[in-house]
Design an enzyme around this catalytic site. Sequence first.
Site, mmCIF file in Angstrom:
data_model
loop_
_atom_site.group_PDB
_atom_site.id
_atom_site.type_symbol
_atom_site.label_atom_id
_atom_site.label_comp_id
_atom_site.label_asym_id
_atom_site.label_seq_id
_atom_site.Cartn_x
_atom_site.Cartn_y
_atom_site.Cartn_z
ATOM 1 N N ASP A 559 -24.768 59.105 -40.272
ATOM 2 C CA ASP A 559 -24.027 58.654 -41.444
ATOM 3 C C ASP A 559 -24.524 59.195 -42.780
ATOM 4 O O ASP A 559 -24.075 60.226 -43.248
ATOM 5 C CB ASP A 559 -23.988 57.117 -41.459
ATOM 6 C CG ASP A 559 -23.266 56.554 -40.251
ATOM 7 O OD1 ASP A 559 -23.008 57.319 -39.308
ATOM 8 O OD2 ASP A 559 -22.952 55.358 -40.227
ATOM 9 N N GLU A 756 -30.236 45.970 -35.290
ATOM 10 C CA GLU A 756 -29.751 47.345 -35.300
ATOM 11 C C GLU A 756 -30.851 48.332 -35.683
ATOM 12 O O GLU A 756 -30.947 49.427 -35.129
ATOM 13 C CB GLU A 756 -28.580 47.457 -36.279
ATOM 14 C CG GLU A 756 -27.938 48.830 -36.333
ATOM 15 C CD GLU A 756 -26.775 48.885 -37.309
ATOM 16 O OE1 GLU A 756 -26.020 49.872 -37.278
ATOM 17 O OE2 GLU A 756 -26.618 47.932 -38.118
#
Length: 799
Positions: A559, A756
């Site tokens: 990302d 995460e």
Amino acid sequence: MPWKQWAVSLLLSTTVLAQDSTVFSKESNDTLLWGAYRPNVYFGVRPRLPKSLTTGLLWSRVEDFQSVQQNVRYTCEQHEGMAGYGWDAYDPRTGGVQTIHDRGNGIDIETSFVKFDGGGGGWSARIKGTPREDAEAGPGSEGGVESMKTAVWFTAGMEGLGGLEVEGVEEADDTGFEGDIVLNGQTSDLGEFKLTLTDNPANRHPAHNHPSGKSKPLSNSFVHSLQVPEEAMWQSKAILFGSLKTTIDAYVEEYTEEKMPPPWQTYTIQNRPGQGNMHVVQKVFQGAFEFDVFYAPAETKQPTSQDLTKAIKDVVDIFDKKYRSVLAPQAPFTAEKYMRFSKSLFSNLIGGIGYFNGDQLIDRSYDPSYEEENEGFHQETAEARSLNRQELEGPYELFTSIPSRPFFPRGFLWDEGFHLLPIVDWDPELVMQIISSWFGTMDEEGWIAREQILGAEARSKVPQEFQVQYPHYANPPTLFMTIQALIDHAQETSKDDSAKTLKPWLKQLYPLLQRNFAWYRRTQSGDLKSYDRPKSFSSKEAYRWRGRTDRHVLTSGLDDYPRAQPPHPGELHTDLMAWMGMMARSMQSVATYIGETGDSGTHAKIAEAIQRNTDDLHWDKSAKTYCDVTIDEYEESVRVCHKGYISIFPFMTGLVGPSNEHLGDVLDLIADKEELWSEHGVRSLSKKDELYGTEENYWRSPVWMNMNYLILTNLYKTAQSSGPHQAKATRMYNTLRFNLVKTVYLSWLETGFAWEQYHPETGQGQRTQHFTGWTSLVVKMMEMPDLGSGKGKGGHEEL
């Protein structure tokens, strides 16, 4: 791609994969028919069939009028007052036990799920509620938590053709049902069946003096049957609220707002059993409770609650025994507390497998700007995307393991390969079936959507700007990493039944693997001809992610990781080059394994060319690291070095082996505490980088377990090979393994969740909670051997 061409491509993919039914035995397929395949909800059972019976569970504490609407649990949500939840033990072929620590409602819900006769005899679920010791007494719980009032709703819906109706409707009235609730159903796939919700005499139910209790005693169960549009059937919570509102309105009209029944009476559905494709069953309890749900084909004998009690114990015992044999943690993690931790992570990984069916949004406009050939292409493509030329295609179906039940309850292509690595050890055929399902979504060109957002329910948890998929966008091809793991496993356990299945399965899958590999090489190729590049071994092997924006390369999976500025069509990306090298080696391995010797040689040459070009194009002598490449304002090729995961990708994917001349520099970078090394794992970006920890800070400092797993496995391989770096790699391996496990374990103890990513300085879990996807690779890390000589030399401490 025109609609007809898309339809043909889908037919081609599904035709090839349909042959898998001849590879896997009927017994293997039957044991995977039913499962807790609705990971988006706290508990829901459905079969791996496109339109069929779907069940779900909802509950809430019902002691005041203000909080009930906020406290009804159904879909998994972040920060919903949970002290942790998930499977304690689970195998999708047999079942398991899940515990939901609902601190907000003051109750722990245990959902057990087991199959009888390998699934052919049906399945059963036990729903058990226990008030929490830390629960606060509510307005209606003067007797303490044992007086707590809880409403539980169980939903059963029938999608598509088929029927489902309540037994005994003729005798039903407004007062509800005494005893068991039985639903009779039938579909062409399942045949005739019964779904029974038992009445447990040991349960207690609330009582009160309001006159409404006589006409609708809470010791009874209530059933509301509805005809619901199929596309809205997943919205059980909204459907429930609609039924509750009807009851509330009737009570207001009869008693006025000032003289309403108590909340546990008010928040009840209407008892309206009858025709419909959706049935909501409600039970209201006081204190602890327990009831069972049985699904059984009409021709089979339904088990008893005593049978279920024994079956639950057997399933958990078998799981425990197998786990200690297959995935047991190794030193220094041999204490029982680490076993519980490991089993929890794995159970939630494999318990996150879901079955999805529905349409998805795809833009097949093939706008010329999507070729990304011009400078400023990222602006042109943004304009093209804004035209919203996507259309719904499908239905598609996918059998997949998801990253996170509350936040990412859908399939992600690059996550999946990581998810499946621990499952290879446990159930190789299950892994094969999931991979087959992914390749079943591939189109004629060889493209697989990187995010599988199938149907309205899946889209409800995705921001609109991320819903559309583009046939020129790639994602890291981690499924090929898993296929290599399957081959390695089969060669190590050649007598295993899965090894016998693997070769015929790979032979059937091989044409799709070839098509997918060719798609990556064609659509993600880098430009080596238009610019004055450094001399390289091959004039073909260079790669660039498509889909880049000014600040993001979402297609890479990394990302916001820093890339060259401004974006340029002449870029070459180190990480994609490394992934393609892994992919080529996997194709070589598959071809060799199934006897395609000619293809094996071809793929070996591609792999060698990629490996040589990685050093020629991406190694920067002055920075002593691998770097992305771009074109500067003078039209010259330059390297852009942001030290971090990108810099060590060739090492993580096995392109930098023990004999590589750059290995020492790579290890130095990883081990440098001022660059990448932290006490909680290897950072995503160097502390010395000017962009460290800036803006979104998604991949600009945090520790990610999937990347650290790749680092750890390649440190292990280096430690097993004699050479000048063996001793250093061994020390790094031992310490990194210990630090990673410690970080995830301590955060899990504190919060009840896997996360995460992890903070590089504090080790705190952050971003998405209940991230039991690739964070569960800690299970594999714990299973890996300890190469130390005990505390001190191995760098171990007691956690």
